[in-house]
Design an enzyme around this catalytic site. Structure first.
Site, short mmCIF file in Angstrom:
data_model
loop_
_atom_site.label_atom_id
_atom_site.label_comp_id
_atom_site.label_asym_id
_atom_site.label_seq_id
_atom_site.Cartn_x
_atom_site.Cartn_y
_atom_site.Cartn_z
N GLY A 13 0.82 -1.21 0.00
CA GLY A 13 0.00 0.00 0.00
C GLY A 13 0.86 1.26 0.00
N SER A 15 1.83 3.10 -2.42
CA SER A 15 1.67 4.02 -3.55
C SER A 15 0.92 5.29 -3.19
CB SER A 15 0.96 3.31 -4.71
OG SER A 15 -0.33 2.88 -4.31
N GLU A 57 17.50 3.85 -3.16
CA GLU A 57 16.99 3.02 -4.25
C GLU A 57 15.51 2.73 -4.01
OE1 GLU A 57 19.05 -0.72 -4.61
OE2 GLU A 57 17.71 -1.42 -6.22
N VAL A 62 4.16 -4.66 -8.64
CA VAL A 62 2.72 -4.68 -8.90
C VAL A 62 2.18 -6.00 -8.36
CG1 VAL A 62 0.92 -4.65 -10.67
CG2 VAL A 62 2.98 -3.24 -10.94
N SER A 141 -6.44 -0.63 12.97
CA SER A 141 -7.39 0.48 13.00
C SER A 141 -7.99 0.54 14.39
CB SER A 141 -8.50 0.24 11.97
OG SER A 141 -9.57 1.16 12.17
N TYR A 154 -15.09 -4.99 8.11
CA TYR A 154 -13.83 -4.27 8.39
C TYR A 154 -13.37 -4.55 9.82
CZ TYR A 154 -10.50 -0.33 8.22
OH TYR A 154 -9.37 0.45 8.24
N CYS A 155 -14.32 -4.47 10.78
CA CYS A 155 -13.96 -4.74 12.18
C CYS A 155 -13.44 -6.17 12.32
CB CYS A 155 -15.16 -4.55 13.10
SG CYS A 155 -15.55 -2.83 13.45
N ALA A 156 -14.08 -7.12 11.65
CA ALA A 156 -13.61 -8.50 11.75
C ALA A 156 -12.17 -8.61 11.28
CB ALA A 156 -14.51 -9.42 10.91
N SER A 157 -11.85 -7.94 10.16
CA SER A 157 -10.48 -8.02 9.64
C SER A 157 -9.49 -7.34 10.59
CB SER A 157 -10.40 -7.41 8.23
OG SER A 157 -10.57 -6.00 8.24
N1 NAP Z 1 -7.53 6.29 6.34
C1 NAP Z 1 -8.00 5.96 7.53
O1 NAP Z 1 -8.80 6.69 8.16
C2 NAP Z 1 -7.54 4.70 8.20
C3 NAP Z 1 -7.88 4.53 9.55
C4 NAP Z 1 -7.48 3.37 10.19
C5 NAP Z 1 -6.74 2.41 9.53
N2 NAP Z 1 -6.42 2.59 8.21
C6 NAP Z 1 -5.65 1.53 7.57
O2 NAP Z 1 -4.44 2.08 7.10
C7 NAP Z 1 -4.04 1.38 5.91
C8 NAP Z 1 -3.82 2.39 4.79
O3 NAP Z 1 -5.05 3.07 4.54
P1 NAP Z 1 -5.12 4.37 3.62
O4 NAP Z 1 -6.12 5.27 4.23
O5 NAP Z 1 -3.76 4.86 3.33
O6 NAP Z 1 -5.79 3.73 2.29
P2 NAP Z 1 -5.75 4.27 0.78
O7 NAP Z 1 -5.39 5.69 0.71
O8 NAP Z 1 -7.02 3.80 0.19
O9 NAP Z 1 -4.52 3.42 0.15
C9 NAP Z 1 -4.61 2.03 0.12
C10 NAP Z 1 -3.31 1.46 -0.42
O10 NAP Z 1 -3.44 0.03 -0.45
C11 NAP Z 1 -3.25 -0.42 -1.78
N3 NAP Z 1 -4.11 -1.58 -2.04
C12 NAP Z 1 -5.47 -1.62 -1.96
N4 NAP Z 1 -5.90 -2.83 -2.31
C13 NAP Z 1 -4.81 -3.57 -2.62
C14 NAP Z 1 -4.62 -4.89 -3.09
N5 NAP Z 1 -5.65 -5.72 -3.34
N6 NAP Z 1 -3.36 -5.33 -3.30
C15 NAP Z 1 -2.31 -4.50 -3.09
N7 NAP Z 1 -2.43 -3.24 -2.66
C16 NAP Z 1 -3.67 -2.78 -2.44
C17 NAP Z 1 -3.61 0.79 -2.67
O11 NAP Z 1 -3.03 0.75 -3.95
P3 NAP Z 1 -3.83 0.13 -5.23
O12 NAP Z 1 -5.24 0.60 -5.13
O13 NAP Z 1 -3.10 0.62 -6.43
O14 NAP Z 1 -3.71 -1.34 -5.07
C18 NAP Z 1 -3.01 1.92 -1.83
O15 NAP Z 1 -1.64 1.99 -2.02
C19 NAP Z 1 -5.16 0.38 5.62
O16 NAP Z 1 -4.80 -0.87 6.15
C20 NAP Z 1 -6.35 0.94 6.36
O17 NAP Z 1 -7.27 -0.06 6.71
C21 NAP Z 1 -6.80 3.72 7.54
#
Ligand code: NAP
Length: 239
Positions: A13, A15, A57, A62, A141, A154-157
């Site tokens: 994640g 990117s 580096e 992908v 989370s 989501y909570c389960a995961s």
């Molecule tokens: N944002 C929040 O409020 C929040 C709060 C609590 C916890 N989190 C957790 O923090 C982490 C990051 O969240 P974020 O907010 O940064 O999410 P985000 O902005 O939606 O980014 C998600 C990242 O995961 C990658 N991804 C998604 N599905 C994927 C797959 N099947 N295979 C490989 N990569 C995948 C996406 O790239 P691609 O789409 O190109 O694959 C992207 O790089 C997550 O685990 C989320 O549950 C977030």
């Protein structure tokens, strides 16, 4: 603590969102950073930005972490390239009342948020234990400890990930491997952009979460930050 240096940090994640902020935060202190995600173009943009900012580096992979073959490919890379910091930040979020939820959405959340980090952490731990050092950071989370309506899948995961992380720590602590479960609340990323009623101005920034990760993996060898719940100071929904 302080001027820690890492050989190779791999960030799923990486990117965009929190994963990209973590990559930026650690890049200057690493010889190599590998970003893993599905969208090749977004990965290349992220890598180009990091290369502009640092001499480190930067590699991209992908991979769709809902696909077990792709998880295996990344797991093999962890050992082959002696990755010493694994950050599992890839995640997906969908919401629906449990009795109306699309079970395919449940499966995806379990695959990407729980199954993939479990397998990657297992592979990383096996490899790191041979070297007697390393850090595994799992992005959970606050929904991994507090349940919210409409968040059953989501909570389960995320509850699962929290339990996995704690158990993993007990299994690998004596091998010198750090296990850090970092559990943010609402953070301003693509994931939360369209959340009805939420005030983005009250959400945390991805950089704040990244700073917590940097802190967690910079502790002395004899200390481990096991769980960190990071909440927005003000209620995101009461603005
Ligand atoms: N944002 C929040 O409020 C929040 C709060 C609590 C916890 N989190 C957790 O923090 C982490 C990051 O969240 P974020 O907010 O940064 O999410 P985000 O902005 O939606 O980014 C998600 C990242 O995961 C990658 N991804 C998604 N599905 C994927 C797959 N099947 N295979 C490989 N990569 C995948 C996406 O790239 P691609 O789409 O190109 O694959 C992207 O790089 C997550 O685990 C989320 O549950 C977030």
């Amino acid at each position: 603590m302080g001027e820690q240096h890492w050989n190779h940090c791999l960030i799923t994640g990486g990117s965009r969102g929190i994963g990209f902020a973590i990559a930026r935060r650690v890049a200057r202190r690493a010889d190599k950073v590998t970003l893993v995600a599905r969208d090749r173009e977004r990965l290349q943009q992220a890598a180009a930005r990091l290369r502009d900012e640092t001499d480190t580096e930067i590699a991209t992979v992908v991979a769709d972490l809902s696909e077990f073959e792709d998880v295996r490919t990344v797991a093999a890379l962890l050992d082959r390239e002696a990755v010493d910091v694994l950050v599992c930040a890839a995640g997906v979020y969908t919401t629906a009342p449990a009795d109306e939820a699309n079970v395919a959405d449940w499966d995806r959340m379990l695959e990407i948020n729980l199954r993939a980090p479990m397998h990657l952490a297992r592979a990383a731990a096996a490899s790191m234990s041979q070297r007697g050092t390393g850090a595994i950071v799992l992005l959970g989370s606050v929904a991994g400890r507090n349940a919210f309506p409409g968040n059953s899948g989501y909570c389960a995961s995320k509850f699962g990930l929290r339990g996995f992380a704690e158990s993993l720590f007990y299994d690998v602590r004596d091998a010198g491997i750090h296990v850090c479960h970092i559990a943010p609340g609402m953070t301003a990323t693509d994931m939360t952009r369209d959340t009805p009623g939420a005030d983005p101005g009250r959400m945390m920034s991805p950089e704040t979460v990244a700073e917590a990760v940097r802190f967690a993996i910079s502790l002395p060898d004899n200390a481990n930050l096991m769980n960190l719940d990071l909440w927005p100071q003000r209620d995101v929904f009461s603005g």
